[in-house]
Design a protein around this motif. Structure first.
Motif, mmCIF file in Angstrom:
data_model
loop_
_atom_site.group_PDB
_atom_site.id
_atom_site.type_symbol
_atom_site.label_atom_id
_atom_site.label_comp_id
_atom_site.label_asym_id
_atom_site.label_seq_id
_atom_site.Cartn_x
_atom_site.Cartn_y
_atom_site.Cartn_z
ATOM 1 N N GLU A 123 -37.294 -19.031 -12.740
ATOM 2 C CA GLU A 123 -37.568 -20.295 -13.430
ATOM 3 C C GLU A 123 -36.669 -21.411 -12.916
ATOM 4 O OE1 GLU A 123 -40.162 -20.837 -15.389
ATOM 5 O OE2 GLU A 123 -40.730 -18.739 -15.119
ATOM 6 N N SER A 124 -35.416 -21.101 -12.691
ATOM 7 C CA SER A 124 -34.474 -22.087 -12.165
ATOM 8 C C SER A 124 -34.884 -22.514 -10.749
ATOM 9 C CB SER A 124 -33.063 -21.501 -12.172
ATOM 10 O OG SER A 124 -32.131 -22.415 -11.656
ATOM 11 N N PHE A 125 -35.333 -21.546 -9.961
ATOM 12 C CA PHE A 125 -35.805 -21.821 -8.597
ATOM 13 C C PHE A 125 -36.996 -22.779 -8.629
ATOM 14 C CE2 PHE A 125 -38.718 -20.505 -5.111
ATOM 15 C CZ PHE A 125 -37.925 -20.837 -4.026
ATOM 16 N N ILE A 126 -37.954 -22.481 -9.487
ATOM 17 C CA ILE A 126 -39.141 -23.336 -9.622
ATOM 18 C C ILE A 126 -38.732 -24.724 -10.108
ATOM 19 C CG2 ILE A 126 -41.253 -23.683 -10.971
ATOM 20 C CD1 ILE A 126 -41.598 -20.601 -10.865
ATOM 21 N N HIS A 127 -37.813 -24.776 -11.069
ATOM 22 C CA HIS A 127 -37.341 -26.055 -11.592
ATOM 23 C C HIS A 127 -36.703 -26.894 -10.481
ATOM 24 C CE1 HIS A 127 -35.775 -29.016 -14.361
ATOM 25 N NE2 HIS A 127 -34.578 -28.855 -13.803
ATOM 26 N N ALA A 128 -35.940 -26.269 -9.598
ATOM 27 C CA ALA A 128 -35.287 -27.004 -8.507
ATOM 28 C C ALA A 128 -36.320 -27.642 -7.581
ATOM 29 C CB ALA A 128 -34.363 -26.069 -7.723
ATOM 30 N N ILE A 129 -37.367 -26.907 -7.248
ATOM 31 C CA ILE A 129 -38.408 -27.461 -6.371
ATOM 32 C C ILE A 129 -39.176 -28.564 -7.102
ATOM 33 C CG2 ILE A 129 -40.545 -26.951 -5.131
ATOM 34 C CD1 ILE A 129 -39.332 -24.222 -4.453
ATOM 35 N N ARG A 130 -39.479 -28.343 -8.347
ATOM 36 C CA ARG A 130 -40.162 -29.390 -9.120
ATOM 37 C C ARG A 130 -39.277 -30.617 -9.291
ATOM 38 N NH1 ARG A 130 -43.209 -25.503 -13.375
ATOM 39 N NH2 ARG A 130 -45.076 -25.197 -12.105
#
Length: 170
Positions: A123-130
């Protein structure tokens, strides 16, 4: 376009890309690297937005891809690839556990030339890209400029030679 360096220990984060697959993001992902998870990843990421280049060692080939991209994502233990990415003006998305990176991670500065995510946290990874995706253009440009400045000012051979001479001169 996003350049993902998938070598080393970073392949575990690929399931997070599956969540981005159907999202509103319109990025094209260029994935450089190989390993035991690449075949599985290329099967479940069978979408034209995911382009698998395999292991590349020739700078000409890597550069041709990097120059088309806007962001370097390195989910594993980043090292010299970070410096290489900065040389192409690519800000980086890397995990925040600095003990699990190579020494070159010291060049990454949060919100200056890099965006961090929590290690092994999809989730943190996805948040960083978003987070990158939603930034105003001027903020993205600042990240790119700062990535280039990082290797222009330091983390280059001229700076290393100067520091070595300073060290030898005591």
């Amino acid at each position: 376009k996003i350049l993902i360096m998938a070598g080393g220990t970073g392949g575990h984060i690929f399931p997070a890309l599956e969540k981005l697959f159907g999202s509103e993001l319109s990025f094209e992902f260029h994935i450089i690297g190989d390993g035991p998870l690449i075949t599985k990843c290329s099967e479940f990421l069978a979408d034209p937005r995911f382009i698998f280049h395999g292991a590349l060692y020739n700078e000409k080939d890597i550069g041709a891809i990097a120059l088309k991209c806007d962001l370097l994502v390195y989910p594993g233990s980043v090292g010299l690839s970070l410096i290489k990415g900065f040389g192409y003006g690519l800000p980086a998305v890397i995990h925040s556990n600095m003990r699990n990176h190579m020494p070159e991670c010291a060049a990454a500065v949060k919100n200056k030339n890099a965006i961090f995510f929590n290690e092994n946290n999809y989730e943190s990874f996805i948040h960083a890209i978003r987070n990158y995706h939603s930034m105003p253009s001027v903020s993205k440009l600042e990240l790119h400029v700062n990535a280039l400045k990082t290797v222009q000012k330091t983390y280059n051979t001229d700076d290393m030679i100067r520091r070595m001479i300073d060290c030898l001169n005591g």
